[in-house]
Design a protein around this motif. Structure first.
Motif, PDB file in Angstrom:
ATOM      1  N   UNK A  76       0.810  -1.216   0.000  1.00 56.48           N
ATOM      2  CA  UNK A  76       0.000   0.000   0.000  1.00 56.48           C
ATOM      3  C   UNK A  76       0.845   1.269   0.000  1.00 56.48           C
ATOM      4  N   UNK A  77       1.951   1.272   0.756  1.00 59.75           N
ATOM      5  CA  UNK A  77       2.761   2.494   0.842  1.00 59.75           C
ATOM      6  C   UNK A  77       4.201   2.292   0.369  1.00 59.75           C
ATOM      7  N   UNK A  78       4.466   1.167  -0.313  1.00 60.25           N
ATOM      8  CA  UNK A  78       5.800   0.879  -0.855  1.00 60.25           C
ATOM      9  C   UNK A  78       6.879   1.016   0.225  1.00 60.25           C
ATOM     10  N   UNK A  79       6.640   0.320   1.325  1.00 57.70           N
ATOM     11  CA  UNK A  79       7.504   0.393   2.503  1.00 57.70           C
ATOM     12  C   UNK A  79       8.152  -0.969   2.708  1.00 57.70           C
ATOM     13  N   UNK A  80       9.478  -0.998   2.872  1.00 58.80           N
ATOM     14  CA  UNK A  80      10.205  -2.255   3.062  1.00 58.80           C
ATOM     15  C   UNK A  80      10.825  -2.287   4.445  1.00 58.80           C
ATOM     16  N   UNK A  81      10.913  -3.494   5.011  1.00 58.75           N
ATOM     17  CA  UNK A  81      11.427  -3.639   6.375  1.00 58.75           C
ATOM     18  C   UNK A  81      12.097  -5.002   6.529  1.00 58.75           C
ATOM     19  N   UNK A  82      13.056  -5.071   7.445  1.00 66.26           N
ATOM     20  CA  UNK A  82      13.729  -6.345   7.705  1.00 66.26           C
ATOM     21  C   UNK A  82      14.013  -6.476   9.197  1.00 66.26           C
ATOM     22  N   UNK A  83      14.173  -7.709   9.637  1.00 69.38           N
ATOM     23  CA  UNK A  83      14.625  -8.042  10.994  1.00 69.38           C
ATOM     24  C   UNK A  83      15.475  -9.305  10.891  1.00 69.38           C
ATOM     25  N   UNK A  84      16.711  -9.222  11.381  1.00 73.13           N
ATOM     26  CA  UNK A  84      17.600 -10.385  11.301  1.00 73.13           C
ATOM     27  C   UNK A  84      18.389 -10.537  12.588  1.00 73.13           C
ATOM     28  N   UNK A  90      28.924 -20.822  21.628  1.00 74.22           N
ATOM     29  CA  UNK A  90      28.516 -22.085  22.222  1.00 74.22           C
ATOM     30  C   UNK A  90      27.124 -21.946  22.834  1.00 74.22           C
ATOM     31  N   UNK A  91      26.673 -23.010  23.471  1.00 83.88           N
ATOM     32  CA  UNK A  91      25.393 -22.949  24.174  1.00 83.88           C
ATOM     33  C   UNK A  91      25.423 -21.916  25.289  1.00 83.88           C
ATOM     34  N   UNK A  92      26.598 -21.730  25.896  1.00 84.97           N
ATOM     35  CA  UNK A  92      26.691 -20.879  27.083  1.00 84.97           C
ATOM     36  C   UNK A  92      27.011 -19.429  26.761  1.00 84.97           C
ATOM     37  N   UNK A  93      27.850 -19.187  25.770  1.00 85.54           N
ATOM     38  CA  UNK A  93      28.264 -17.822  25.440  1.00 85.54           C
ATOM     39  C   UNK A  93      28.236 -17.629  23.932  1.00 85.54           C
ATOM     40  N   UNK A  94      27.603 -16.513  23.508  1.00 90.18           N
ATOM     41  CA  UNK A  94      27.487 -16.239  22.082  1.00 90.18           C
ATOM     42  C   UNK A  94      27.697 -14.755  21.807  1.00 90.18           C
ATOM     43  N   UNK A  95      28.201 -14.465  20.617  1.00 87.87           N
ATOM     44  CA  UNK A  95      28.223 -13.114  20.092  1.00 87.87           C
ATOM     45  C   UNK A  95      27.000 -12.968  19.202  1.00 87.87           C
ATOM     46  N   UNK A  96      26.159 -11.989  19.508  1.00 85.53           N
ATOM     47  CA  UNK A  96      24.868 -11.848  18.835  1.00 85.53           C
ATOM     48  C   UNK A  96      24.793 -10.505  18.125  1.00 85.53           C
ATOM     49  N   UNK A  97      24.402 -10.535  16.851  1.00 86.57           N
ATOM     50  CA  UNK A  97      24.126  -9.337  16.074  1.00 86.57           C
ATOM     51  C   UNK A  97      22.650  -9.328  15.745  1.00 86.57           C
ATOM     52  N   UNK A  98      21.941  -8.314  16.223  1.00 92.91           N
ATOM     53  CA  UNK A  98      20.502  -8.202  16.001  1.00 92.91           C
ATOM     54  C   UNK A  98      20.217  -6.853  15.350  1.00 92.91           C
ATOM     55  N   UNK A  99      19.471  -6.855  14.261  1.00 93.19           N
ATOM     56  CA  UNK A  99      19.244  -5.617  13.517  1.00 93.19           C
ATOM     57  C   UNK A  99      17.829  -5.556  12.967  1.00 93.19           C
ATOM     58  N   UNK A 100      17.244  -4.362  13.030  1.00 86.84           N
ATOM     59  CA  UNK A 100      15.963  -4.056  12.405  1.00 86.84           C
ATOM     60  C   UNK A 100      16.133  -2.781  11.593  1.00 86.84           C
ATOM     61  N   UNK A 101      15.584  -2.764  10.381  1.00 90.57           N
ATOM     62  CA  UNK A 101      15.709  -1.585   9.536  1.00 90.57           C
ATOM     63  C   UNK A 101      14.532  -1.438   8.603  1.00 90.57           C
ATOM     64  N   UNK A 102      14.420  -0.249   8.020  1.00 89.06           N
ATOM     65  CA  UNK A 102      13.315   0.019   7.109  1.00 89.06           C
ATOM     66  C   UNK A 102      13.757   1.015   6.040  1.00 89.06           C
TER      67      UNK A 102
END
Length: 266
Positions: A76-84, A90-102
């Motif tokens: 309807x408004x030609x709007x794009x968005x992502x979430x990754x 390991x199970x105990x410790x992780x490096x996490x990259x989280x991103x949301x954009x539009x």
């Protein structure tokens, strides 16, 4: 006669167990872990391996994954968005990259978290790191980030995060997500997110208190375990003075949009 025969059979079946139990007990009365190894162990004997230990458990290995939860478009408004989300560790410790954009009218904005995730209990993790905001309007911001995430009762994936920037502004987000499986491939994903700020910041169009409520439902069909298209409705509602800032900018404060998109991971 039958009762006597049955009792005799029961006694005979316990004799081997009794002899094995006697042979596997050490002098202290406890179970001897090497009773049937003929004296061989992991660290001694002809079958032992030199230097670092060879037995590595599954939760000690390092793994990684990239998960694109939402790559969607609003016709309807030609709007794009992502979430990754991308992680490695390991199970105990992780490096996490989280991103949301539009992307709207050719302008790009995003929120990106770089976090260290540590397992707190079987179902909950702590998170600590930074967040970088790229704004289409106003100034870019940098935040310290801390929070907790995990699996709440009724299989709700939950997250609570606090953010603090160099101007003393405090921001928070609370989110929950649930997937209802109709079949092994067809499922309904529902999301709810609340966000707000600790104090007023007119320059960034931020007002103290609860700023926005966002909810969405998406019906997805997984063509494979790694790939699935979906369609749904995404709803946003701004509150208080935060809604006033949007009105002054000519933006809607309450809108529901039809979305189509893809979910995939590798």
């Amino acid at each position: 006669m039958n009762k006597i025969l049955l009792t005799s059979l029961c006694l005979l079946t316990t004799l081997p167990l009794t002899s094995v139990r006697a042979n596997t007990e050490d002098a202290s009365g406890g179970r001897d872990p090497h009773a049937h190894s003929n004296g061989f162990t992991l660290t001694s004997g002809p079958y032992s391996m030199p230097a670092p230990r060879q037995l590595v458990l599954a939760d000690e290995h390092h793994f990684g994954s990239v998960i694109v939860d939402r790559l969607e478009y609003q016709p309807d408004n030609e709007f794009s968005e992502y979430e990754l989300n991308a992680w490695y560790g390991t199970t105990w410790n992780r490096l996490l990259l989280s991103s949301e954009g539009e992307v709207e009218d050719g302008e790009f904005s995003s929120e990106t978290d770089l976090l260290w995730q540590h397992a707190l209990t079987a179902f909950w993790d702590t998170r600590l790191g930074i967040r970088l905001d790229q704004a289409s309007e106003g100034e870019n911001q940098q935040w310290l980030a801390a929070g907790i995430s995990g699996l709440a009762p009724w299989w709700i994936e939950s997250s609570a995060m606090l953010y603090l920037n160099d101007n003393g502004q405090l921001a928070f987000t609370l989110s929950g997500e649930h997937e209802l499986l109709f079949t092994q491939r067809l499922l309904l994903n529902s999301q709810l997110e609340l966000s707000g700020y600790g104090k007023d910041d007119q320059q960034q169009a931020q007002a103290a208190g609860l700023a926005q409520v966002r909810a969405g439902i998406r019906l997805r069909y997984d063509l494979s375990r790694h790939f699935g298209p979906y369609a749904g409705i995404d709803w946003k509602y701004s509150l208080g003075e935060n809604a006033d800032y949007l009105r002054q900018a000519g933006e809607p404060t309450d809108n529901a949009e039809f979305v189509v998109g893809l979910h995939f991971w590798f």
